[in-house]
Motif scaffolding. Structure first.
Motif, PDB file in Angstrom:
ATOM      1  N   ALA A  74     -13.807  -6.351   8.248  1.00 51.19           N
ATOM      2  CA  ALA A  74     -12.882  -6.991   7.305  1.00 51.19           C
ATOM      3  C   ALA A  74     -12.646  -8.464   7.611  1.00 51.19           C
ATOM      4  N   LYS A  75     -12.831  -8.862   8.853  1.00 53.14           N
ATOM      5  CA  LYS A  75     -12.554 -10.248   9.223  1.00 53.14           C
ATOM      6  C   LYS A  75     -13.710 -11.196   8.955  1.00 53.14           C
ATOM      7  N   ASN A  76     -14.956 -10.699   9.128  1.00 53.54           N
ATOM      8  CA  ASN A  76     -16.090 -11.620   8.981  1.00 53.54           C
ATOM      9  C   ASN A  76     -17.176 -11.140   8.013  1.00 53.54           C
ATOM     10  N   GLY A  77     -17.024  -9.950   7.441  1.00 50.98           N
ATOM     11  CA  GLY A  77     -17.996  -9.460   6.459  1.00 50.98           C
ATOM     12  C   GLY A  77     -19.310  -8.981   7.046  1.00 50.98           C
ATOM     13  N   GLN A  78     -19.371  -8.803   8.342  1.00 51.66           N
ATOM     14  CA  GLN A  78     -20.608  -8.349   8.982  1.00 51.66           C
ATOM     15  C   GLN A  78     -20.773  -6.837   8.815  1.00 51.66           C
ATOM     16  N   PHE A  79     -22.011  -6.423   8.580  1.00 51.68           N
ATOM     17  CA  PHE A  79     -22.351  -5.010   8.469  1.00 51.68           C
ATOM     18  C   PHE A  79     -22.040  -4.308   9.788  1.00 51.68           C
ATOM     19  N   ILE A  80     -21.439  -3.113   9.688  1.00 52.40           N
ATOM     20  CA  ILE A  80     -21.172  -2.306  10.883  1.00 52.40           C
ATOM     21  C   ILE A  80     -22.085  -1.090  10.888  1.00 52.40           C
ATOM     22  N   THR A  81     -22.002  -0.270   9.851  1.00 51.15           N
ATOM     23  CA  THR A  81     -22.830   0.926   9.779  1.00 51.15           C
ATOM     24  C   THR A  81     -22.823   1.458   8.353  1.00 51.15           C
ATOM     25  N   ASN A  82     -23.690   2.432   8.091  1.00 50.28           N
ATOM     26  CA  ASN A  82     -23.645   3.122   6.798  1.00 50.28           C
ATOM     27  C   ASN A  82     -23.989   4.586   6.993  1.00 50.28           C
ATOM     28  N   LEU A  83     -23.645   5.384   5.993  1.00 50.63           N
ATOM     29  CA  LEU A  83     -23.922   6.810   6.013  1.00 50.63           C
ATOM     30  C   LEU A  83     -24.497   7.189   4.660  1.00 50.63           C
ATOM     31  N   LYS A  84     -25.669   7.834   4.685  1.00 52.35           N
ATOM     32  CA  LYS A  84     -26.337   8.240   3.443  1.00 52.35           C
ATOM     33  C   LYS A  84     -25.963   9.670   3.092  1.00 52.35           C
ATOM     34  N   PHE A  85     -25.852   9.929   1.781  1.00 46.97           N
ATOM     35  CA  PHE A  85     -25.525  11.253   1.264  1.00 46.97           C
ATOM     36  C   PHE A  85     -26.656  11.748   0.370  1.00 46.97           C
ATOM     37  N   VAL A  86     -26.779  13.062   0.238  1.00 51.19           N
ATOM     38  CA  VAL A  86     -27.795  13.673  -0.607  1.00 51.19           C
ATOM     39  C   VAL A  86     -27.438  13.470  -2.083  1.00 51.19           C
ATOM     40  N   HIS A  87     -26.162  13.598  -2.415  1.00 47.05           N
ATOM     41  CA  HIS A  87     -25.686  13.449  -3.786  1.00 47.05           C
ATOM     42  C   HIS A  87     -24.762  12.235  -3.866  1.00 47.05           C
ATOM     43  N   PRO A  88     -24.731  11.562  -5.016  1.00 44.55           N
ATOM     44  CA  PRO A  88     -23.881  10.370  -5.126  1.00 44.55           C
ATOM     45  C   PRO A  88     -22.385  10.691  -5.015  1.00 44.55           C
ATOM     46  N   LEU A  89     -21.651   9.672  -4.621  1.00 44.69           N
ATOM     47  CA  LEU A  89     -20.201   9.757  -4.462  1.00 44.69           C
ATOM     48  C   LEU A  89     -19.557   9.051  -5.656  1.00 44.69           C
ATOM     49  N   PRO A  90     -18.961   9.803  -6.587  1.00 44.40           N
ATOM     50  CA  PRO A  90     -18.441   9.165  -7.802  1.00 44.40           C
ATOM     51  C   PRO A  90     -17.063   8.524  -7.656  1.00 44.40           C
ATOM     52  N   HIS A  91     -16.381   8.728  -6.532  1.00 50.08           N
ATOM     53  CA  HIS A  91     -15.021   8.228  -6.373  1.00 50.08           C
ATOM     54  C   HIS A  91     -14.902   7.349  -5.140  1.00 50.08           C
TER      55      HIS A  91
END
Length: 127
Positions: A74-91
């Motif tokens: 939140a302070k510098n906009g740098q990527f930290i991590t991500n998590l992939k899902f099999v189905h999309p997240l609509p919310h």
């Protein structure tokens, strides 16, 4: 949460402190804007359309990018991590007691920690 019409194609606005705001838009950009000067602090490109509000947890911005959740500092906009899902997240992700909750389009529920590690999941088809 507030909505802003001043910034082109802006989806949402989340206040994360008294000094800056977080925006996400359909171009896949997550932006931090200084609330006093209206100048950008940083911009992060998720590289996918963002249809829902980002969520703030601690010093992280959690962004729903369809099949992925992405954590950005939140302070510098740098990527930290991500998590992939099999189905999309609509919310948008929901935060409660330091945990992140998401539901995919099939109704499967996931509880994640702040590092996007799965703590538990509930699969509708197994119920």
């Amino acid at each position: 949460m507030r909505y802003c019409k001043l910034i082109s194609r802006t989806e949402s606005l989340e206040r994360v402190s008294n000094s800056f705001e977080i925006f996400s838009n359909l171009n896949g950009k997550v932006k931090s804007i200084n609330a006093n000067t209206m100048q950008p602090n940083w911009v992060y490109d998720v590289k996918n359309k963002v249809f829902v509000s980002p969520t703030v947890i601690g010093d992280k911005i959690i962004v729903n990018a369809g099949y992925n959740l992405c954590a950005v500092n939140a302070k510098n906009g740098q990527f930290i991590t991500n998590l992939k899902f099999v189905h999309p997240l609509p919310h948008e992700p929901v935060v409660s007691d330091g945990e992140i909750f998401v539901i995919d389009e099939n109704g499967n529920a996931f509880c994640l920690d702040q590092e996007l590690n799965t703590k538990w999941q509930f699969e509708v088809n197994n119920y």
